[in-house]
Scaffold this motif. Structure first.
Motif: not given
Ligand SMILES: Nc1ncnc2c1ncn2[C@@H]1O[C@H](COP(=O)(O)OP(=O)(O)O)[C@@H](O)[C@H]1O
Ligand SMILES: [Mg+2]
Lengths: 306, 236
Positions: A76, A79, B90-91, B94-97, B230-231
């Motif tokens: 993160i 990114l 989207l993925f 810079p955010v958690n999936n 998410t994986r």
């Protein structure tokens, strides 16, 4: 060379699909301020590599280091400073161009003014309030590019960004990309299956074929690889071939042209003299410099190019 | 960050979602309005408590309608991303999936809750216009609506998994519609089958084990589906 100088680096990157190594032991190094042309025929593994650089798919083996950080650990953080456009541009057709960017801006948390800036950069200001389903393919591609620039990234990863563009659009995007390192201090990784698209932009080239990196260096080094050939046209090629073969020079024939590897000046003078002494009429002597495209095709021989 | 994600997701919602959120409960209550207006005397003769009987009547097809609604709404949320391959974009942000999915899930659950509330409101309006008096059975109606919502949670997460996980919405839609239809015939099924739970067979205001089965199964399925989603590799 100390690896701290690399902005992005992969070591032995490998991805396997159904037992086939689609990317195989790929090591790629990208220095700050470069425009890196990532070149390879369709199906060579460019998109798969790029997806691994963004952490979208997990490598079977190998490591990706960006900004000196391990991608698998600090994805993160990394990114935050990468902008990307992978394969076809992604957009929401029922939203306007501006709203498309707004959906991303909210997440990137950059100032609203940034939207107008990037729209201006890709010359979409006039279309900003139109729904994207009304855009031409070229406009969608430019919107994708605008989206990738939105977060003012340090590293921009563009996967075939000029795919499907008309020549004018291609030239415009190429010029835009060229300016990014100078104007905004960005580093760019640009993939393509056409050398001509990278030739005029890239400072460094990596060539991938069947998942393996087969060449990686400054573009000038690639140019030096240009193999030169000598062509001689004469009235009787059969005699000419015998004469030259006696001097240890193997030739290939095309019409009444004989082709041989390039020779030093003295040797060329000698060859011509011998041919004339043997009673042959020499019509033309010419040198051929293989284009970069030829070198690329040669390097990736056996691969499908289009 | 969740707030930013939810705001972003709200911008993308297709209008059809809002239409279905309102139209389905309105349509179902509307059908009962027709039913009552055609044979009012007969229906009033069947039960002393007019209000309670009305709630039972509107509830008959509510589980089916709710499963249908959630199937279609979830599929719309997923299609927005599948259609033009925006998952990749989207993925790459810079955010958690996991948060990307949780944001969508939060909106979907909220839409279903709003729909459930509207269902209660519409039912009250029907009762009032039939002249059942102003002593509104708000408690009973809320229980009926809430218990049904909890009991359909397993279906929410199955649909979420299928719709988000596969580009082709055919599998998700077929499964969801089949489930919705199946529920209508689930009266005689064994208690442990999820199709039976939203029918609230122990009474529409009774806290029965069925409701807890729904909640438990729902939570377990959420965890499994989120871990899987998410994986998995993002290839489109
Ligand atoms: N998800 C996938 N499953 C199976 N094979 C794949 C998948 N993605 C890519 N491939 C295969 O991997 C190879 C490389 O593909 P790709 O990285 O898209 O190449 P490029 O971008 O250079 O054209 C191709 O042969 C492709 O068919
Ligand atoms: Mg590709």
């Amino acid at each position: 060379m100390g690896n701290q100088t690399y902005l992005l680096e992969t070591n032995g990157l490998t991805k396997t699909y159904k037992g086939a190594k689609v990317v195989n032991g790929l090591s790629l190094q990208l220095e700050e301020g470069e425009i890196y042309g990532f070149l390879g025929p369709n199906g060579a593994g460019k998109t798969t590599t790029i997806r691994m650089l963004l952490g979208l798919i997990k490598p079977a083996k190998g490591r990706v280091t960006v900004f000196g950080k391990d991608l698998s650990k600090e994805r993160i953080t990394i990114l935050k400073q990468i902008g990307s456009l992978v394969e076809s541009p992604s957009y929401y057709p029922h939203l306007t161009g501006k709203d498309n960017l707004e959906t991303l801006r909210k997440i990137l948390q950059v100032p609203k003014s940034r939207i107008a800036e990037v729209l201006e950069m890709v010359r979409l200001t006039k279309m900003a309030d139109r729904k994207v389903k009304e855009y031409s393919l070229g406009m969608k591609q430019r919107l994708g590019l605008a989206a990738s620039l939105l977060g003012s990234p340090k590293l921009l990863i563009l996967d075939e960004p000029t795919n499907g563009l008309d020549p004018a659009g291609m030239i415009y995007i190429r010029e835009l990309i060229k300016q990014l390192p100078v104007k905004y201090g960005m580093t760019v990784l640009l993939s393509s299956h056409l050398l001509s698209e990278i030739d005029q932009v890239a400072t460094k080239v990596g060539i991938i074929a069947k998942g393996e990196m087969i060449f990686q260096d400054q573009i000038d080094v690639l140019r030096e690889k240009a193999s030169r050939k000598l062509h001689v046209q004469m009235n009787d090629w059969e005699t000419g071939q015998k004469v030259l073969s006696r001097h240890g020079i193997e030739t290939a024939r095309h019409d009444n042209w004989l082709t041989m590897p390039n020779q030093p000046d003295g040797k060329i003078a000698e060859i011509v003299k011998e041919l004339v002494y043997s009673g042959l009429d020499i019509y033309r002597v010419s040198e051929e410099i293989a284009s970069l495209e030829d070198i690329f095709l040669n390097l990736t021989k056996g691969e499908e190019t289009l | 960050m969740m707030r930013a994600l939810i705001q972003s997701d709200l911008m993308k919602v297709k209008k059809m979602v809002w239409v279905m959120m309102i139209a389905f409960p309105a349509g179902l209550v509307g059908l009962q309005a027709v039913n009552y207006s055609l044979r009012l005397d007969h229906l009033l003769g069947l039960h002393d408590d007019y209000w309670y009987f009305l709630l039972e009547n509107v509830h008959i097809f509510w589980p089916t309608i709710l499963v249908l609604t959630l199937t279609l709404i979830i599929s719309l949320f997923a299609s927005v991303e599948h259609e033009t391959h925006t998952w990749t974009k989207l993925f790459s942000l810079p955010v958690n999936n996991g948060k990307i999915y949780l944001s969508k899930l939060a909106i979907i659950l909220t839409v279903l809750i709003v729909s459930s509330v509207l269902f209660v409101i519409f039912s009250m309006i029907l009762g009032l216009s039939l002249g059942f008096g102003s002593d509104l059975p708000l408690m009973a109606a809320s229980q009926m609506s809430l218990y049904t919502f909890i009991a359909v949670l397993p279906f929410v997460f199955i649909q979420f998994w299928l719709s988000m996980g596969f580009t082709n919405q055919g599998i998700a839609l077929t499964t969801g519609i089949a489930n919705a239809v199946f529920i209508m015939y689930a009266v005689d099924m064994p208690t442990w089958l999820p199709w039976r739970w939203p029918l609230l067979l122990e009474g529409i205001t009774t806290i029965a084990p069925d409701i807890f089965y729904g909640l438990g199964t729902g939570v377990v399925l959420t965890v499994i589906s989120l871990i899987h989603l998410t994986r998995k590799d993002v290839t489109a």
